[in-house]
Design a protein around this motif. Sequence first.
Motif, PDB file in Angstrom:
ATOM      1  N   UNK A 198       0.605  -1.137   0.070  1.00  0.00           N
ATOM      2  CA  UNK A 198       0.018  -0.032  -0.131  1.00  0.00           C
ATOM      3  C   UNK A 198       0.891   1.330  -0.025  1.00  0.00           C
ATOM      4  N   UNK A 199       2.075   1.257   0.767  1.00  0.00           N
ATOM      5  CA  UNK A 199       3.131   2.249   0.647  1.00  0.00           C
ATOM      6  C   UNK A 199       3.466   2.648  -0.724  1.00  0.00           C
ATOM      7  N   UNK A 200       3.861   1.587  -1.596  1.00  0.00           N
ATOM      8  CA  UNK A 200       4.097   1.581  -3.029  1.00  0.00           C
ATOM      9  C   UNK A 200       2.944   2.507  -3.611  1.00  0.00           C
ATOM     10  N   UNK A 201       1.831   1.967  -3.492  1.00  0.00           N
ATOM     11  CA  UNK A 201       0.672   2.648  -4.173  1.00  0.00           C
ATOM     12  C   UNK A 201       0.603   3.993  -3.778  1.00  0.00           C
ATOM     13  N   UNK A 202       0.621   4.245  -2.725  1.00  0.00           N
ATOM     14  CA  UNK A 202       0.743   5.994  -2.333  1.00  0.00           C
ATOM     15  C   UNK A 202       1.644   6.578  -2.747  1.00  0.00           C
ATOM     16  N   UNK A 203       3.050   5.926  -3.072  1.00  0.00           N
ATOM     17  CA  UNK A 203       3.862   6.707  -3.412  1.00  0.00           C
ATOM     18  C   UNK A 203       3.665   7.087  -5.166  1.00  0.00           C
ATOM     19  N   UNK A 204       2.941   6.264  -5.623  1.00  0.00           N
ATOM     20  CA  UNK A 204       2.434   6.453  -7.080  1.00  0.00           C
ATOM     21  C   UNK A 204       1.556   7.699  -7.110  1.00  0.00           C
ATOM     22  N   UNK A 205       0.602   7.664  -6.258  1.00  0.00           N
ATOM     23  CA  UNK A 205      -0.253   8.876  -5.959  1.00  0.00           C
ATOM     24  C   UNK A 205       0.200  10.137  -5.770  1.00  0.00           C
ATOM     25  N   UNK A 206       1.273  10.377  -4.808  1.00  0.00           N
ATOM     26  CA  UNK A 206       1.880  11.509  -4.373  1.00  0.00           C
ATOM     27  C   UNK A 206       2.927  11.793  -5.673  1.00  0.00           C
ATOM     28  N   UNK A 207       3.549  10.824  -6.293  1.00  0.00           N
ATOM     29  CA  UNK A 207       4.399  11.333  -7.239  1.00  0.00           C
ATOM     30  C   UNK A 207       3.689  11.874  -8.519  1.00  0.00           C
ATOM     31  N   UNK A 208       2.682  11.047  -8.896  1.00  0.00           N
ATOM     32  CA  UNK A 208       1.808  11.486 -10.221  1.00  0.00           C
ATOM     33  C   UNK A 208       1.390  13.080 -10.007  1.00  0.00           C
ATOM     34  N   UNK A 209       0.882  13.205  -8.734  1.00  0.00           N
ATOM     35  CA  UNK A 209       0.313  14.773  -8.502  1.00  0.00           C
ATOM     36  C   UNK A 209       1.291  15.944  -8.437  1.00  0.00           C
ATOM     37  N   UNK A 210       2.610  15.311  -7.653  1.00  0.00           N
ATOM     38  CA  UNK A 210       3.744  16.376  -7.873  1.00  0.00           C
ATOM     39  C   UNK A 210       4.134  16.463  -9.231  1.00  0.00           C
ATOM     40  N   UNK A 211       4.350  15.355  -9.969  1.00  0.00           N
ATOM     41  CA  UNK A 211       4.870  15.682 -11.469  1.00  0.00           C
ATOM     42  C   UNK A 211       3.891  16.464 -12.241  1.00  0.00           C
ATOM     43  N   UNK A 212       2.450  16.139 -12.003  1.00  0.00           N
ATOM     44  CA  UNK A 212       1.553  16.711 -12.942  1.00  0.00           C
ATOM     45  C   UNK A 212       1.649  18.439 -12.591  1.00  0.00           C
ATOM     46  N   UNK A 213       1.909  18.683 -11.233  1.00  0.00           N
ATOM     47  CA  UNK A 213       1.891  20.018 -10.896  1.00  0.00           C
ATOM     48  C   UNK A 213       3.085  20.790 -11.630  1.00  0.00           C
ATOM     49  N   UNK A 214       4.271  20.131 -11.369  1.00  0.00           N
ATOM     50  CA  UNK A 214       5.305  20.507 -12.138  1.00  0.00           C
ATOM     51  C   UNK A 214       5.360  20.892 -13.416  1.00  0.00           C
TER      52      UNK A 214
END
Length: 293
Positions: free
Chosen positions: A184-200
């Motif tokens: 579940x932590x790996x899944x949350x990594x994806x969510x956090x990273x996707x949102x950060x990357x999209x914002x940048x």
Amino acid sequence: MTGTERFVRSGDLRICTTTTGSPDDPAVLLVMGLGLSYDWWREDFCDALAARGRYVVRFDNRDVGRSTHVTGAGISPWGFLTRRARPVYSLGDMADDAAAVIDAYGGSAHVVGASLGAMVAQEVAIRHPDRTLSLTSIMGRPGDGRTGKVSWRRVPDFLRPPAADPVEDMVRTFRRIGSASRTAQDDEDVRVTMRRAAGREATVAHDGQGGGRQLAACVGERDRTADLRGLRMPALVVHGAADTVIRPDGGRATAAAIPGAELLELPGMGHDLARASWPAVIDGICSLSRTRA
């Protein structure tokens, strides 16, 4: 601690970079894979390398993140299926971008690449051996057209239209192609990273086709086998035994081509960098980068 962003020139392109750790330590350049910004080298991973005395340099490849997005066609579904591409640029061009980043951070580095980034890292070592202290190729292949092919059951992942919820779609994608050890932590990594990357990425002009242009460069790659045989730096090849995107024989062929290369094939690892794989990968990178630049 991750530093502020800095832009580096590579010809007419601006390459967005960031660092973690002390510049007095040996530099480790991290090259990310298809369509993914430097955010996908997660900060915890970079912090772990920095804690081991490495100066971690990340950057957005051209056509992703805050680096320059170019123009031109990517690759059609038919082109992907038939392995025919007319790339706007090559993996070698992307390697020259990486070399420009190395020049901006001291002139030499231990080069680490994952997936498409592994192929770019190989090109860095081949084209710029004076800048490459060591090579770590993760989930890569030598471009011989025989090894490291995608499994047919993974082809639909490359052809599906954009999802209504790209974040959860990416979570599901990594569940399909990734390691058995994903949590579940790996899944949350994806969510956090996707949102950060999209914002940048939202801060720069782009046509949304950057991933397609990178894929065209990957499909149009050259056979690097002969040039890999000429490398004379320490090398590590990491591959997942359960990888269905770039099958394990791609890693084996890469290791066989590079004189003295070590092959680390991880059971249960798919086409991802799940947290369970980090200790082995970080140990491998650090074992190659003991010598200071």
